[in-house]
Each structure stands twice: as structure tokens, then as C-alpha cells.
Design a protein around this motif. Sequence first.
Motif, PDB file in Angstrom:
ATOM      1  N   THR A  98       0.936  -1.253   0.029  1.00  0.00           N
ATOM      2  CA  THR A  98       0.230   0.014  -0.085  1.00  0.00           C
ATOM      3  C   THR A  98       0.893   1.260   0.068  1.00  0.00           C
TER       4      THR A  98
ATOM      5  N   GLU B 227       0.043   5.576   0.426  1.00  0.00           N
ATOM      6  CA  GLU B 227      -0.723   6.842   0.696  1.00  0.00           C
ATOM      7  C   GLU B 227      -2.110   6.474   0.575  1.00  0.00           C
ATOM      8  N   GLY B 228      -2.607   5.216   1.395  1.00  0.00           N
ATOM      9  CA  GLY B 228      -3.966   4.944   1.182  1.00  0.00           C
ATOM     10  C   GLY B 228      -4.462   4.381   0.050  1.00  0.00           C
ATOM     11  N   PHE B 229      -3.693   3.684  -1.041  1.00  0.00           N
ATOM     12  CA  PHE B 229      -4.062   2.884  -2.219  1.00  0.00           C
ATOM     13  C   PHE B 229      -3.320   1.745  -2.101  1.00  0.00           C
TER      14      PHE B 229
ATOM     15  N   ARG C 272      -8.608   2.115  -3.129  1.00  0.00           N
ATOM     16  CA  ARG C 272      -8.088   2.512  -2.035  1.00  0.00           C
ATOM     17  C   ARG C 272      -8.072   1.258  -1.054  1.00  0.00           C
ATOM     18  N   TYR C 273      -7.204   1.459  -0.095  1.00  0.00           N
ATOM     19  CA  TYR C 273      -7.139   0.229   1.066  1.00  0.00           C
ATOM     20  C   TYR C 273      -8.378   0.261   1.639  1.00  0.00           C
TER      21      TYR C 273
ATOM     22  N   GLU D 214     -11.453   0.920   0.580  1.00  0.00           N
ATOM     23  CA  GLU D 214     -12.306   0.232  -0.253  1.00  0.00           C
ATOM     24  C   GLU D 214     -12.382  -1.399  -0.410  1.00  0.00           C
TER      25      GLU D 214
END
Length: 286
Positions: free
Chosen positions: A169, A171-173, A222-223, A225
Motif C-alpha cells: 500500500t 498513501e491510502g492506495f 483505496r485500501y 475500499e
Amino acid sequence: MKEVLFFDGAFVLPQEAKVAVTDIGLIRGYAIFDFLRVQNHVPLFVEDYIARFMRSAELMRLPLAYSAEDLKGLIVELVARNGYSFAGIRLVLSGGISPDNFSVKSGGSLAIIEKVYSPVASEVYQMGAQIISRDYVRSFPEIKTTHYAFAINVLQGLANPAIEELLYTHEGFITECSRSNIFLIKNGVLITPHASILWGVTRKYTLKVAQNILPVEERPVRYAELLQADEVFITSTTKKLLPVVKVDEHSIGNGRPGPLSQQIMAAFDQEERRYTEAFMPNSLSE
């Protein structure tokens, strides 16, 4: 019959293959590889793996003195010589001996190795796998280099042997796992990251068969998600399509492999069978 491998222009026994200790692949980790499965004596999707291997060599600026036709012929001959019905084949190209331990001046060693390996246990497919995440961006994600130090270090340090993979991961992705691509299903749509990833061959054929089953989106994911997905699975050469039921401490869906994942898995198996039945050793598909 003794197991052989191809190394620097000849089929030899494993103990006869030797790489110089001054090879930049060993000293600096400057080397590439690829890996494919042999099933019923057929190297599955071999053309795709060869194309990716050659692309990795080009992007890493590593001289490769073999054409795609040459490599396929060597792989087919290796399968015939060893006689394994089910195995894995690893292609490795090192950077060669470097005069200053940093520059690539000449071609390195090419090895093509066939080994029997143990697949993921059937109960993991039935119950689903667990993966964990770490913030990490892989260098040259589109190239299959031999540099796996971060993932090996993290996974070696885990107390839980049930963890199947490490998810990257940033930055949140999410991007990919250390040895696989990742997919999620939400509201009947298949979603997978499309950037900063290795373009997996199993991923390619998963997308091919899945588009006949449900809508497909390739986009940033996104993580958060991922954690809200109805189903999650990972794809790789050795794992094929492996359902994931837990990410870090979060259960996915109802905590069991989902029906759409299983439907895609069945379609992928059919694609493998079609390839095996149509395989032609002496030709390369476009």
C-alpha cells in the motif's frame, strides 16, 4: 533420469551450473527472472512469459542473446528432457561480471530451471487465505527483478505461518502483493489496480475470462475500499486464483470464498485447458 537445467548454452546437471561471485546479479541484485507452470507436460502460456521476460531484459538494459523462438524451444526441450508432468520453470538472467561492481558491460548468465513444487493446499482454497499489508513501493514494478528483500524480511519475521501474502500500500492506495496481483468484487463489479504493478500473466487471463461473467474496472483502489469488498482474491502463476477472506485484522465479506470468485476460477481453469489442448511446441502466438 537425472534432472537437468539449461545454463549458458548447454543442458547440464544442477551442480555443473556456476555463476561467478563477481556477477553483478549477486553483488548488487541486478538480475531478472520469470516463472511459469508446466501442466500435463505443457508450459502454460509460455509465449506471454517469454514476452515479459524479454521486456524485463530490455527495460533493465540486460543483453539477451536469445530470441523468443529460441527461448520457447529451450523450454520445450527442458520439459521433454526432465519428463515432469507438473512443475515450475524459472528463467533467470544475471547482469554478468562488472568491472567496477556497478556497470553492466557484458551479457550475464542465462539459466532455465525446472523444479517440481508444492502447490497451495486445497484447504486454503476452500477456506480462503489471509494477507497482511505494509506501506511499500517496489522499484521498477513493471519489471520482474530478483529483488524481493523487503517482502522476504517481513514474511520471515511473522509469527503466523498462515499468512499467504504481503500486500503493498502507499498513501491510502493498494497496488499489488509481493508475488501476486489483487482483485476485489463489490456490488457485482470486478475491480483491480492498474498502475505501479507487475503485469501478471495470470492477471491477464483472469481479466479475459472475467469480462464474460461481470463488469470489470481497472483503476486506482483505496485500501479502505478493499476492506469493504464483498469478495477478494489474488492471482499468480503458482496460486492461480486464490480467495482472500482476511486482510490484516479485517474479515472480507462473510469470511468465506465468494461465489463470483469461484465462478471466475472455474472459467480460468477452462482457459488453461483450452491452451493445453491447442499447444504447439514449434510456433509462437502473437
